[in-house]
Scaffold this active site. Sequence first.
Site, mmCIF file in Angstrom:
data_model
loop_
_atom_site.group_PDB
_atom_site.id
_atom_site.type_symbol
_atom_site.label_atom_id
_atom_site.label_comp_id
_atom_site.label_asym_id
_atom_site.label_seq_id
_atom_site.Cartn_x
_atom_site.Cartn_y
_atom_site.Cartn_z
ATOM 1 N N MET A 77 12.535 -5.856 5.097
ATOM 2 C CA MET A 77 11.782 -4.929 4.256
ATOM 3 C C MET A 77 11.037 -5.658 3.132
ATOM 4 O O MET A 77 11.273 -6.825 2.861
ATOM 5 C CB MET A 77 12.726 -3.883 3.667
ATOM 6 C CG MET A 77 13.401 -3.002 4.710
ATOM 7 S SD MET A 77 14.548 -1.802 4.002
ATOM 8 C CE MET A 77 13.412 -0.723 3.099
ATOM 9 N N HIS A 78 10.143 -4.936 2.492
ATOM 10 C CA HIS A 78 9.516 -5.279 1.199
ATOM 11 C C HIS A 78 8.448 -6.368 1.246
ATOM 12 O O HIS A 78 7.760 -6.575 0.259
ATOM 13 C CB HIS A 78 10.566 -5.711 0.169
ATOM 14 C CG HIS A 78 11.770 -4.844 0.082
ATOM 15 N ND1 HIS A 78 11.700 -3.484 -0.113
ATOM 16 C CD2 HIS A 78 13.094 -5.152 0.141
ATOM 17 C CE1 HIS A 78 12.929 -2.989 -0.174
ATOM 18 N NE2 HIS A 78 13.793 -3.975 -0.007
ATOM 19 N N ASP A 233 14.875 -2.782 8.500
ATOM 20 C CA ASP A 233 16.027 -3.319 9.234
ATOM 21 C C ASP A 233 17.321 -2.559 8.976
ATOM 22 O O ASP A 233 18.125 -2.352 9.891
ATOM 23 C CB ASP A 233 16.207 -4.809 8.962
ATOM 24 C CG ASP A 233 16.241 -5.158 7.480
ATOM 25 O OD1 ASP A 233 16.195 -4.252 6.628
ATOM 26 O OD2 ASP A 233 16.302 -6.368 7.171
#
Length: 495
Positions: A77-78, A233
């Site tokens: 992520m991110h 995830d």
Amino acid sequence: MYLGLDLGTSGLKGVVIDDKGNVLVQESVSLTVSVPHATWSEQDPESWWQACVDVIQRLQQRLDVSKLKAVGLSGQMHGATLLDHHGAVLRPCILWNDGRSQGQCQALMAEFPDLIERSGNLYMPGFTAPKIRWVQENEPEVFAKLAHVLLPKDYLAFRLTGVMSSDCSDAAGTLWLNPQTRQWDDDLLAATGLTQANMPKVYEGCDLVGTLSEAIAQELGLPLLPVVAGAGDNAAGAVGMGVTNPGQGFISLGTSGVYFTVSESHKANPQNTVHAFCHALPGRWHQMGVTLSAANSLSWLAKLLDKTVVELLDVLEDSGMQRTKVLFLPYLSGERTPHNDPQANGQFIGLNNTTCLEDMTLAVLEGVAFSLLDCQNALSSAGSMVDELSLIGGGARSAMWRQIIASVLNKRLIYRDGGDVGPGLGAARLALLGEQQGLGQNIESLISQYCTMPEVLEVHEPDLTFSVYYQKKYALYRAYYQATSKLNHELALLS
């Protein structure tokens, strides 16, 4: 058959399941992380694509890919993947464990005090929005060319389909999404100089977003498969482990460590550094505590000693050692929950001339368990409690580590089949859901049928004979961080 592609930090996995949800085969390719400066963490998106091609080629050697029906994706992520108007990558992706934008986080919260309420989450360097502010301030020539921002797995979806898309679980981790509406928020975007024109369309994780382009299908030797939006995830791991209803939870022992619980609504609790995001499935949300260096801490020690993780664990288990006076703070990449401190440092405490390898390995296992207890305490203060937890991630393969975590958390831990490929399994399940939903099936019925909990391999109950030992050591763990935090920040200023 259904293919799940899981883009992690250390590698890309491909997981194939049948129409009953059974894992048939998996393949993986390793990835490397670039650290050009202290607290920085980057990857070249082209390496993701090459890993995707390599994994599919390996899968083709083991099964008949003409029987595949759909593709799902999960991913770290991110990460900020920046593209120009032509879809070309402008710079390496700034990853989730990159800490360079702490100053931008503080500035955004000072300038826009209502942003935390709108996003439901504290501004932290790992999230995507402050990374864009950093690029705007430090790489203006890149920001001037910026047309699109994609998350890592969404970049793969773009390469596969030509469509720019995201899902609400992954998008919630950018700080540009309103988790209650599950869509982009104009005010949150404006705070970093962006509009919805810069963003992909947001879908539920099981929604179809497109099909493989003809050119890519031909290049990869695949049919023109439908592709679903997928998930971040952790939400994908939850789908893979059947953690889909309120009151359920899991722990992920991947590069980072995650303590994940499902909620029936968006329950924000930013003051305790709890992440409150959308789940990958409709009508569901989740809360998370995150420690940035879980299995990575053990990998770091192994690399430092020129050994493998398996060798470290084997030596420890053969020794019979169960207690050590050595303490480890696993803050190799700073820390999120509960400190939100990108300058936090990893530390071994209590070393002396009698310290051995087993002491250090055991201290690492305990230190990560203590960081997960920090997450549990933060989630508890936010009203999130579960009686038992499933485990996923590569680190979960160690029975010794699982037992330590069960005893430290004082929780029943359940290790299930497929736990080592949880996010990839979840991505494949989302592909199955999407394909069946496209045939007119009811999504809630499909979730009940296919998002079940995998077979139990082992159950770990807390060992109460270690209660006093872990309680005293955890108190020291917290005290050492508090005592050294200011010194660590001063140390970080040294050139």
